[in-house]
Scaffold this motif. Structure first.
Motif, PDB file in Angstrom:
ATOM      1  N   ALA A  14     -15.888  -2.795   6.792  1.00  0.00           N
ATOM      2  CA  ALA A  14     -14.471  -2.364   6.720  1.00  0.00           C
ATOM      3  C   ALA A  14     -13.688  -3.018   7.613  1.00  0.00           C
ATOM      4  O   ALA A  14     -14.228  -3.245   8.695  1.00  0.00           O
ATOM      5  N   ARG A  66      -2.353  -5.491   1.518  1.00  0.00           N
ATOM      6  CA  ARG A  66      -3.675  -5.791   1.804  1.00  0.00           C
ATOM      7  C   ARG A  66      -4.289  -6.893   1.056  1.00  0.00           C
ATOM      8  O   ARG A  66      -5.049  -7.873   1.559  1.00  0.00           O
ATOM      9  N   SER A  84      -8.273  -6.320   5.074  1.00  0.00           N
ATOM     10  CA  SER A  84      -8.363  -4.915   5.605  1.00  0.00           C
ATOM     11  C   SER A  84      -8.972  -4.044   4.876  1.00  0.00           C
ATOM     12  O   SER A  84      -8.753  -2.813   4.238  1.00  0.00           O
ATOM     13  N   LYS A  86     -11.657  -1.620   2.572  1.00  0.00           N
ATOM     14  CA  LYS A  86     -11.860  -0.223   2.918  1.00  0.00           C
ATOM     15  C   LYS A  86     -13.058  -0.090   2.085  1.00  0.00           C
ATOM     16  O   LYS A  86     -13.407  -0.772   0.854  1.00  0.00           O
ATOM     17  N   GLU A  88     -13.499   2.203  -0.091  1.00  0.00           N
ATOM     18  CA  GLU A  88     -13.110   2.785  -1.383  1.00  0.00           C
ATOM     19  C   GLU A  88     -12.702   1.212  -2.269  1.00  0.00           C
ATOM     20  O   GLU A  88     -12.443   1.492  -3.404  1.00  0.00           O
ATOM     21  N   ASP A  89     -12.757   0.282  -1.617  1.00  0.00           N
ATOM     22  CA  ASP A  89     -12.458  -1.043  -2.174  1.00  0.00           C
ATOM     23  C   ASP A  89     -13.795  -1.512  -3.192  1.00  0.00           C
ATOM     24  O   ASP A  89     -13.831  -2.404  -3.849  1.00  0.00           O
ATOM     25  N   SER A 119     -19.004   0.684   5.833  1.00  0.00           N
ATOM     26  CA  SER A 119     -18.207   1.439   6.725  1.00  0.00           C
ATOM     27  C   SER A 119     -19.062   1.523   8.138  1.00  0.00           C
ATOM     28  O   SER A 119     -19.935   0.892   8.373  1.00  0.00           O
TER      29      SER A 119
END
Length: 119
Positions: A14, A66, A84, A86, A88-89, A119
């Motif tokens: 992340a 992003r 950047s 995350k 959830e990407d 994460s």
């Protein structure tokens, strides 16, 4: 038939970055709208970003600021710079080629490339 060749996926932490590439050799690339979609497990495929033949772009709200989509017509390649990142990407990302020919929509998909954000 247009064969799309994707590359650049992988595993990243992340906050990290990845750059996806999609090449469409032998195609009428310069007049096509090129897009990146993604599909996470158990979810529908969604449009992430697209760029038309004039260079106009639009993005999924959650990636604005992003991700950046760009194209190189000489190389018949579209890119997706993802910063950047995350968790959830995380998804399989698909390249999409779309153009009209004689009032017929021609649409092709890449094989997909996995992006995993830890994460």
């Amino acid at each position: 038939q247009v064969r799309l060749v994707e590359s650049g996926g992988g595993l990243v932490q992340a906050g990290g970055s990845l750059k996806l590439s999609c090449t469409a050799p032998g195609s009428a690339f310069s007049i096509a709208t090129m897009s990146w979609y993604r599909q996470a497990p158990g979810k529908q495929r969604e449009l992430v970003a697209r760029i038309n033949s004039g260079g106009i772009t639009d993005y999924l709200d959650s990636v604005k600021g992003r991700f950046t989509i760009s194209r190189d017509n000489a190389q018949r390649t579209v890119y997706l710079q993802m910063n950047s990142l995350k968790p959830e990407d995380t998804a399989v990302y698909y390249c999409n080629f779309k153009r009209t020919q004689w009032a017929t929509l021609l649409e092709y998909w890449g094989q997909g490339t996995q992006v995993t954000v830890s994460s």
